[in-house]
Scaffold this motif. Structure first.
Motif, PDB file in Angstrom:
ATOM      1  N   ASP A  58       2.349   0.747   7.502  1.00 22.95           N
ATOM      2  CA  ASP A  58       1.597   1.466   8.493  1.00 22.95           C
ATOM      3  C   ASP A  58       2.353   2.427   9.140  1.00 22.95           C
ATOM      4  O   ASP A  58       3.465   2.380   9.772  1.00 22.95           O
ATOM      5  N   ARG A  70      -0.128   7.955  -4.022  1.00 24.56           N
ATOM      6  CA  ARG A  70      -0.356   7.922  -2.635  1.00 24.56           C
ATOM      7  C   ARG A  70      -1.672   8.256  -2.316  1.00 24.56           C
ATOM      8  O   ARG A  70      -2.645   8.926  -2.975  1.00 24.56           O
ATOM      9  N   THR A  71      -2.191   7.647  -1.174  1.00 21.66           N
ATOM     10  CA  THR A  71      -3.689   7.824  -0.618  1.00 21.66           C
ATOM     11  C   THR A  71      -4.013   9.257  -0.093  1.00 21.66           C
ATOM     12  O   THR A  71      -2.888   9.859   0.373  1.00 21.66           O
ATOM     13  N   ASN A 127       0.840  -1.281  -0.028  1.00 19.10           N
ATOM     14  CA  ASN A 127       0.037   0.038   0.124  1.00 19.10           C
ATOM     15  C   ASN A 127       0.959   1.317   0.139  1.00 19.10           C
ATOM     16  O   ASN A 127       2.037   1.384   0.370  1.00 19.10           O
ATOM     17  N   ASP A 146       6.961   5.902   2.240  1.00 16.43           N
ATOM     18  CA  ASP A 146       7.117   4.351   2.147  1.00 16.43           C
ATOM     19  C   ASP A 146       8.513   4.141   1.304  1.00 16.43           C
ATOM     20  O   ASP A 146       8.957   2.944   1.530  1.00 16.43           O
ATOM     21  N   GLN A 172       1.281   4.910   1.323  1.00 16.34           N
ATOM     22  CA  GLN A 172       0.671   6.025   2.247  1.00 16.34           C
ATOM     23  C   GLN A 172       1.467   7.205   1.916  1.00 16.34           C
ATOM     24  O   GLN A 172       0.838   8.123   2.185  1.00 16.34           O
ATOM     25  N   ALA A 187      -7.646   2.714   8.353  1.00 17.23           N
ATOM     26  CA  ALA A 187      -6.920   2.602   7.013  1.00 17.23           C
ATOM     27  C   ALA A 187      -7.207   1.469   5.932  1.00 17.23           C
ATOM     28  O   ALA A 187      -6.609   1.616   5.124  1.00 17.23           O
ATOM     29  N   GLY A 197      -5.507   8.240   3.742  1.00 14.45           N
ATOM     30  CA  GLY A 197      -5.054   7.344   4.731  1.00 14.45           C
ATOM     31  C   GLY A 197      -5.714   5.955   4.720  1.00 14.45           C
ATOM     32  O   GLY A 197      -5.131   5.130   5.172  1.00 14.45           O
ATOM     33  N   PHE A 200       1.734   7.409   6.570  1.00 13.79           N
ATOM     34  CA  PHE A 200       0.861   8.471   6.176  1.00 13.79           C
ATOM     35  C   PHE A 200       0.900   9.500   7.559  1.00 13.79           C
ATOM     36  O   PHE A 200       0.738  10.744   7.242  1.00 13.79           O
TER      37      PHE A 200
END
Length: 250
Positions: A193, A163-164, A86, A92, A88, A250, A167, A196
């Motif tokens: 995790d 990227r989100t 994922n 990352d 964030q 998330a 979040g 973000f």
């Protein structure tokens, strides 16, 4: 108007007077070293060490600690895979590059190639660029990926594509799984995790926060059915595995 806490104020003073000036110098020197290395033909291990040092510097200077869980699931040396995670924040890249512990090359958006100095350094490092606006680009990307795999490196892709913003993880695109299918290599899911909280999208100043990387067992796409149905099935499975190590919000 939001009031800064005393701890945040001290952190910002440290960032602007010490951390960011040092990091700017390290980024420039690392980029120049990588570009020179690509011309003189130094061993690939040197390039990996330079990129790892840059990533470690970003984390250390901004006081961000990384915890890695599930190292036992990492592939053995010489066993390549497509790593998916994922996405964030920009941190990352630092966390994975500094701490995941296997040699790999990134698949990056072609737009990043135009970044002054850094884009040229990424190209010199052998990273793979993909132009999402051109359908033919995937063919060139797969050829580049085959070259990377032949050198013993794995390939890293963010299946979300960007990227989100909130979040929360968004739906995975299929490109990473098409590539893994074409290259006949397993998928290694990794959960990120905390990144973000360090640097949300739209924010330019980091926050001190812990990042947790959870490495999950790899799986082969052939276990998810026959082509082409195994591609969306594998994308769904990877997303479910990665989500399992994230907090509910998330």
């Amino acid at each position: 108007m939001r009031t800064l806490s005393f701890g945040r104020l001290i952190y910002l003073v440290y960032l602007f007077t010490i951390a960011l000036p040092i990091l700017l110098v390290i980024t420039g020197l690392s980029s120049v070293l990588l570009i020179i290395a690509s011309y003189v033909g130094v061993p690939a291990a040197f390039i990996s060490q330079v990129t790892k040092f840059w990533s470690w510097s970003c984390l250390t200077l901004t006081l961000c600690r990384v915890e890695v869980r599930g190292r036992e699931h990492l592939p053995q040396r010489g066993s390549a895979c497509v790593v998916v995670a994922n996405h964030q924040s920009a941190y990352d890249i630092c966390a994975l590059n500094a701490c995941i512990g296997i040699p790999f090359k990134w698949v990056m958006k072609a737009d990043l190639r135009r970044m002054p100095l850094v884009g040229r350094a990424c190209e010199a490092s052998g990273f793979i660029f993909v132009d999402e606006t051109r359908v033919s680009s995937i063919t060139h990307t797969i050829e580049d990926a085959k070259r990377v795999l032949s050198t013993g490196n794995s390939i890293f892709i963010f299946p979300e594509g960007s990227r989100t913003e909130t979040g929360r993880m968004i739906r995975f695109k299929k490109g990473a799984f098409v590539m893994a299918s074409e290259l006949d290599v397993p998928i290694l899911p990794v959960t990120i995790d905390g990144a973000f909280a360090v640097l949300p999208r739209g924010c330019s100043i980091p926050h001190r926060h812990r990042i947790v990387l959870t490495i999950h067992p790899a799986f082969h796409m052939s276990e998810q059915g026959t082509p082409p149905a195994h591609i969306p099935a594998s994308a769904r499975l990877a997303q479910q595995i990665i989500a399992s190590a994230l907090p509910e919000e998330a």
